[in-house]
Scaffold this motif. Structure first.
Motif, PDB file in Angstrom:
ATOM      1  N   GLU A  52      -8.528  -4.644  -8.352  1.00 12.98           N
ATOM      2  CA  GLU A  52      -8.768  -3.484  -7.525  1.00 12.98           C
ATOM      3  C   GLU A  52      -8.958  -2.391  -8.366  1.00 12.98           C
ATOM      4  N   TYR A  77       1.111   0.680  -3.812  1.00 12.15           N
ATOM      5  CA  TYR A  77       1.772   0.604  -2.733  1.00 12.15           C
ATOM      6  C   TYR A  77       2.427  -0.530  -2.177  1.00 12.15           C
ATOM      7  N   GLY A  78       2.590  -1.734  -2.602  1.00  9.51           N
ATOM      8  CA  GLY A  78       3.543  -2.830  -2.543  1.00  9.51           C
ATOM      9  C   GLY A  78       2.874  -3.824  -1.629  1.00  9.51           C
ATOM     10  N   PHE A  79       1.429  -3.594  -1.438  1.00 13.84           N
ATOM     11  CA  PHE A  79       1.060  -4.732  -0.384  1.00 13.84           C
ATOM     12  C   PHE A  79       0.974  -6.154  -0.940  1.00 13.84           C
ATOM     13  N   GLN A 122      -3.335 -10.302   1.485  1.00 14.45           N
ATOM     14  CA  GLN A 122      -3.128  -8.840   0.730  1.00 14.45           C
ATOM     15  C   GLN A 122      -3.853  -9.054  -0.661  1.00 14.45           C
ATOM     16  N   THR A 143      -4.446   1.317  -4.816  1.00 15.27           N
ATOM     17  CA  THR A 143      -3.736   1.401  -3.742  1.00 15.27           C
ATOM     18  C   THR A 143      -2.905   0.205  -3.218  1.00 15.27           C
ATOM     19  N   GLN A 144      -3.398  -0.847  -3.050  1.00 17.54           N
ATOM     20  CA  GLN A 144      -2.928  -2.139  -2.501  1.00 17.54           C
ATOM     21  C   GLN A 144      -1.839  -2.414  -3.385  1.00 17.54           C
ATOM     22  N   LYS A 171     -11.609   0.841  -8.603  1.00 21.71           N
ATOM     23  CA  LYS A 171     -11.033   2.176  -8.069  1.00 21.71           C
ATOM     24  C   LYS A 171     -10.647   3.130  -9.304  1.00 21.71           C
ATOM     25  N   ILE A 190      -7.483  -8.922  -0.117  1.00 20.78           N
ATOM     26  CA  ILE A 190      -7.989  -7.406   0.251  1.00 20.78           C
ATOM     27  C   ILE A 190      -7.907  -6.515  -0.958  1.00 20.78           C
ATOM     28  N   SER A 212     -11.536  -4.996  -2.383  1.00 16.97           N
ATOM     29  CA  SER A 212     -11.563  -3.614  -2.227  1.00 16.97           C
ATOM     30  C   SER A 212     -11.913  -2.955  -3.499  1.00 16.97           C
TER      31      SER A 212
END
Lengths: 599, 428
Positions: free
Chosen positions: B323, B306-308, B283, B302-303, B296, B286, B290
């Motif tokens: 990110e 949103y708690g990933f 994660q 988002t990662q 972004k 990722i 990303s």
């Protein structure tokens, strides 16, 4: 030396930084893998189930629709200051039930909603709707199940169930997925492809715990679902309802067809059940119990039950004999009560009188003349040729073949041919007297109530029929042109006229007097079908009026004795109900509903 | 002699600017992690990470003034006392510690929580500096080594007993300070060799290493002159390698807790179980991957949002940077941190007293260890070892401890020309 050592340390630091920058360049700039993985992480594809098409009768009366069901949902993490006492009062729960439900929801997920009470009643929902604000963390989710407001036509409409592994494997369109609900029987199954619509897809953003966060790309990729198309059936709801009332506490079927179009007006299978019992979560339980009942309510008798036709078959024999010129209306025979016994009646008789009195002996002579026309010197070969010709006529009349009605599971019945008797008795070892039972509609013959009703449509039309069908409109398009065909019979119309006149006599002077209605020229023929397993079946076929007929009907009442009693009464009532919309002979209706046909 | 009034002209502004920049950038990222669209929280809301971190930053400012006001001599004079105090605190933590995140590294008074292991780095650096200050000449001879090891390993042992492997490992970086002060490079190479063998033992199937060692040593014996001594040396090295590899396996299977074993296994192959062992690594990569070149956008991740990614405010704060700010952001942050460390090394080299120089090196190497392990773990080059990214990660103890380290160095550096008491540098 120390200067060098300090440079070693500085160099190592720079080297590590460089390594990191290169590595970051690889995973952030060069690789696309992580971008996709990130998308997969947050994007949750959600299936949008389409609204299934509704089903109407021929006048636009709603037969089947989607009724809302309210499930009370709970998100445990969102509960705030819950007044459990008031909550239990509002939803008629005990404190224990509530605590157990909440415990179950929490163990499923603390942050995702789950069902607390499945399908709360409409009255509860109406009562608590305004109180919901006080219950943070609880909300009501609406889903739909099939609902049949008139609770009739159960087997014809069919029911829905979860798709099975075999059906899933054989689905070439790859539309269905595990857990999908599909029509399993009746119209729901036959018209599944148009009723279901097209499923849509929605892309939600969810966090790591699966909680909704918003729409992915603001819903740009979402595909809305396409609702299923409504069906307009050919069923006449009042007639269907009346037929179901008449058939209560009886076994059997009624099929009524509009002869000029092939549209099925009523299709009653008795015993029946409330189709609302086979929806949603009740399906499994109720299906099992219905399947266990000995009189088989799930067995769709009009298209699946096969009976010997009995005396009504004499109409067919006469038609063929006239077309084959094997007999003339003036031909007279004396009743020898051989090879079949016969009731007491005047003798000798001409053809019309023979039909009126249903003389078995006469009909045997007719059958013999059809089969044995001296086409060959050998009596065996002659019989073979004659039976094949006879068999060809039968198929033309829609007997022994599948009529192609728009329902799954239609049976073909059985009309034996020469090859069949060759197998039974051996080639050249059977002749007309071997197969004499066929003359009076007994023996190996098997027909379905639908085929008998269709035969009446052929009579009514004087020589043709349209494929019987139940749906005349899908969505806004009048349909069926590709499925509904006109089938002509190789029998001249004047022969049908003769048989129709004879059937009229049966009503006016013969056994079908209970179907006699003042002002309507009903043509009918009754039958009493021998049954090895119990009382005889009561049968009546009819069409009306004699000229320009509007309804053709077949009535089978199992184990009810003479056709003149139960079946003829029901046929008459159905005809009057359809043509007049009211009943002028309440005593006949009372007689049918009383249901005592043996005394 | 300079006066107190113009100490600002003596301060190393490069270092200070880098420090302030990193701290503010860190705070922006902590704010981004706790930011929720549509919800408006006050920046000063102390129930949220961003608000609390702001408090730690503000108090660090007070510490800065305090350090500047205090006498330079004090740090040298109190080095052992402070060192002893942290050891006592560490023992106290063992006895009374609060469990959190798999280890018990916190002391709690009311609402205040303190992580003594963070401060142990500072005091250990001071104690090390003071001890070396008392030694004449380079560390070529090894008779000082036992005492040095005791100074370093005492806090390490106490921290490892708490179960906090990450903070313990950081002290290993102090070996570089000893190397700078004259420790034999052979010892350093030996250390590197041991680490390399240990890593290879983990990466390769068990018998690869043993077989290749045997093959290599046989080949060496064949080509070299066949003397007794040579044979003995080669076989000793081979035996040592095999024994080391085997003991690494033994230690991992018997000595480490399951979650620590998993972290090391996940480094070798995170794809084995992407939702279990490898979740953090996968994660984290990722999230960073990303981000692309430009990211972004601030608050658009988002990662991380949103708690990933686990531990987004603390150990995995680098993911938010990756990110939201992309490769530009991460590369700039790496350059900034690397610049900070090399600047400290530069400052350390220009000190007149051995105390100040050793202290400067200790600060640099500790920061280097944090930098290497933390960023290395988020991009899958290091096992998941939970230590903060200095000045960026959320956390009061770390913020104060790292700030104090830097402030003391700044103070020592500002006063370096006034040094009269320390020993003059001897350059060889």
């Amino acid at each position: 030396m120390h200067i060098q050592r300090s440079q070693v340390i500085r160099g190592a630091t720079l080297l590590i930084a460089l390594l990191f920058i290169v590595r970051l360049f690889c995973i952030q700039v060069l690789s696309q893998e992580y971008v996709l993985a990130a998308e997969k992480n947050i994007v949750q594809p959600v299936i949008e189930h389409p609204v299934r098409g509704m089903i109407y009768d021929r006048h636009g009366t709603l037969l089947t629709h989607n009724a809302p069901v309210y499930d009370l949902m709970v998100t445990p993490s969102a509960i705030r200051h819950l007044d459990k006492e008031a909550f239990c009062r509002d939803f008629s729960l005990t404190r224990q039930q509530l605590d157990q439900g909440l415990q179950k929801a929490r163990s499923y997920s603390y942050v995702k909603p789950s069902i607390l009470i499945k399908s709360i009643s409409l009255s509860t929902w109406a009562r608590v709707q305004d109180n919901m604000e006080a219950y943070a963390g609880f909300f009501v989710k609406v889903r739909t199940t099939r609902h049949h407001p008139h609770s009739m036509l159960a087997n014809t409409l069919g029911y829905m169930g979860e798709i099975g592994p075999d059906q899933l494997a054989s689905d070439r369109s790859h539309y269905y997925r595990q857990g999908d609900w599909v029509g399993v029987s009746g119209l729901e199954q036959y018209y599944e492809a148009v009723l279901r619509g097209q499923r849509g897809m929605r892309y939600d953003i969810t966090n790591a715990r699966g909680v909704y966060q918003g729409k992915f790309k603001r819903g740009k990729l979402d595909q809305p679902s396409v609702p299923g198309q409504p069906l307009t059936t050919t069923i006449d709801a009042p007639l269907q309802a009346y037929g179901e009332v008449l058939m209560q506490h009886k076994l059997g079927s009624i099929v009524a067809i509009e002869p000029t179009t092939g549209e099925v007006l009523a299709m009653i299978s008795s015993p029946t059940y409330d189709p609302n019992q086979l929806v949603g979560s009740m399906l499994g339980k109720r299906f099992a119990s219905l399947g266990k009942e000995t009189d088989a309510p799930l067995f769709h008798r009009p298209i699946m039950a096969m009976y010997s036709p009995g005396s009504i078959f004499k109409l067919v024999q006469v038609l063929i004999a006239l077309q084959e010129q094997a007999i003339k209306p003036s031909t007279r025979y004396a009743c020898r009560k051989s090879p079949f016994n016969c009731r007491e009646h005047p003798s000798p008789l001409n053809l019309q009188q023979a039909l009126q009195h249903s003389c078995n002996s006469y009909l045997y002579q007719v059958f013999k003349r059809i089969i044995n026309q001296q086409a060959s010197d050998s009596v065996y070969e002659d019989t073979r040729i004659g039976l094949e010709r006879w068999h060809h006529y039968m198929q033309g009349l829609g007997l022994g073949i599948s009529l192609g009605i728009d329902l799954p599971g239609e049976k073909r019945g059985f009309i034996p041919n020469a090859a069949f008797y060759d197998r039974c008795h051996g080639v050249g070892r059977w002749h007309v007297s071997t197969v004499r039972s066929l003359a009076i509609g007994q023996g190996e013959l098997m027909v379905t109530p639908l085929q008998m009703a269709n035969l009446m449509a052929v009579m009514a039309n004087r020589g043709y029929y349209y494929t019987p069908h139940l749906v005349k409109q899908v969505g806004k398009e009048v349909t069926g042109r590709d499925l509904v065909h006109r089938h002509s019979v190789d029998i001249a119309p004047e022969h049908f006229d003769f048989v129709a006149r004879s059937m009229r006599e049966v009503v006016e002077k013969g056994s079908a007097w209970r179907a006699r209605i003042k002002g309507i020229s009903v043509c009918a023929k009754t039958g009493t079908v021998e049954n090895l397993h119990g009382h005889d079946h009561s049968v009546c076929v009819a069409f009306a009026p004699q000229d320009n007929p509007q309804i053709a009907i077949a009535v089978y009442v199992e184990n009810a004795g003479w056709g003149a009693r139960a079946a003829a009464s029901i046929a008459g009532l159905m005809v009057e109900q359809y043509l007049r919309g009211k009943i002028t002979r309440p005593w006949i209706q009372a007689y049918v509903q009383k249901g005592n046909f043996f005394h | 002699m300079k006066t107190e009034s113009n100490i600002f002209t003596q301060l190393d502004w490069w270092l200070l600017i880098l420090y302030v920049g990193l701290v503010l950038f860190g705070w922006l990222n902590i704010y981004a992690v706790s930011y929720e669209q549509g919800l408006h929280h006050s920046v000063f809301d102390l129930s949220r990470s961003a608000g609390k971190q702001l408090l730690w930053i503000a108090t660090s400012g007070i510490l800065f003034t305090l350090v500047l006001l205090l006498e330079t001599k004090l740090y040298q004079a109190l080095a052992y006392t402070l060192y002893t105090c942290t050891l006592l605190l560490l023992i106290g933590t063992l006895a009374q510690g609060v469990h959190s995140g798999g280890h018990s590294a916190w002391l709690q008074w009311g609402h205040m929580r303190l992580q003594p292991s963070e401060f142990a780095k500072l005091t250990c650096a001071l104690a090390l500096a003071k001890y070396l200050n008392g030694i004449q000449g380079p560390l070529a001879r090894t008779n000082y080594l036992p005492m040095l090891l005791v100074i370093i390993l005492l806090p390490v042992a106490l921290i490892l007993l708490q179960g906090d492997m990450g903070s313990g490992i950081v002290f290993g970086a102090l070996v570089l300070v000893l190397y700078r002060e004259g420790l034999s490079p052979w010892l350093l190479l030996l250390g590197i060799f041991i680490i390399a063998v240990a890593v290879l033992a983990l990466l390769l199937p068990r018998y690869y290493l043993i077989t290749s060692t045997l093959v290599l040593s046989s080949v060496t014996l064949c080509v070299s002159k066949r003397s007794w001594r040579c044979f003995l040396a080669v076989s000793l090295v081979a035996l040592g390698t095999v024994a080391l590899a085997e003991s690494v396996h033994w230690v991992i299977e018997k000595g480490l807790k399951p979650h620590q074993q998993n972290r090391i296994k996940a480094l070798v192959d995170p794809s084995v179980d992407p939702l279990g062992i490898g979740w953090n690594v996968t994660q984290s990569k990722i999230a960073i991957g990303s981000g692309g070149i430009m990211g972004k956008g601030y608050l658009q991740g988002t990662q991380t949002k949103y708690g990933f990614v686990p531990e987004q405010c603390t150990d995995f704060i680098f993911c938010t940077v990756g990110e939201e700010h992309g490769w530009i952001g991460t590369a700039l942050l790496v350059v900034a941190l690397c610049g900070l460390i090399t600047r400290i090394l530069h400052l350390a080299e220009r000190q007149r007293s051995r105390f100040a120089r050793v202290y400067g090196y200790a600060v640099a190497t500790i920061l280097l260890a944090h930098f290497t392990i933390n960023i290395g773990m988020t991009i899958g080059l290091m096992p998941v070892i939970g230590i903060p990214l200095p000045f960026i990660s959320y956390g009061g103890s770390a913020m104060w401890s790292f700030s104090l380290m830097l402030f003391i160095l700044l103070k020592l550096d500002a006063e370096r020309k006034n040094v009269l008491f320390g020993r003059e540098l001897t350059i060889e």
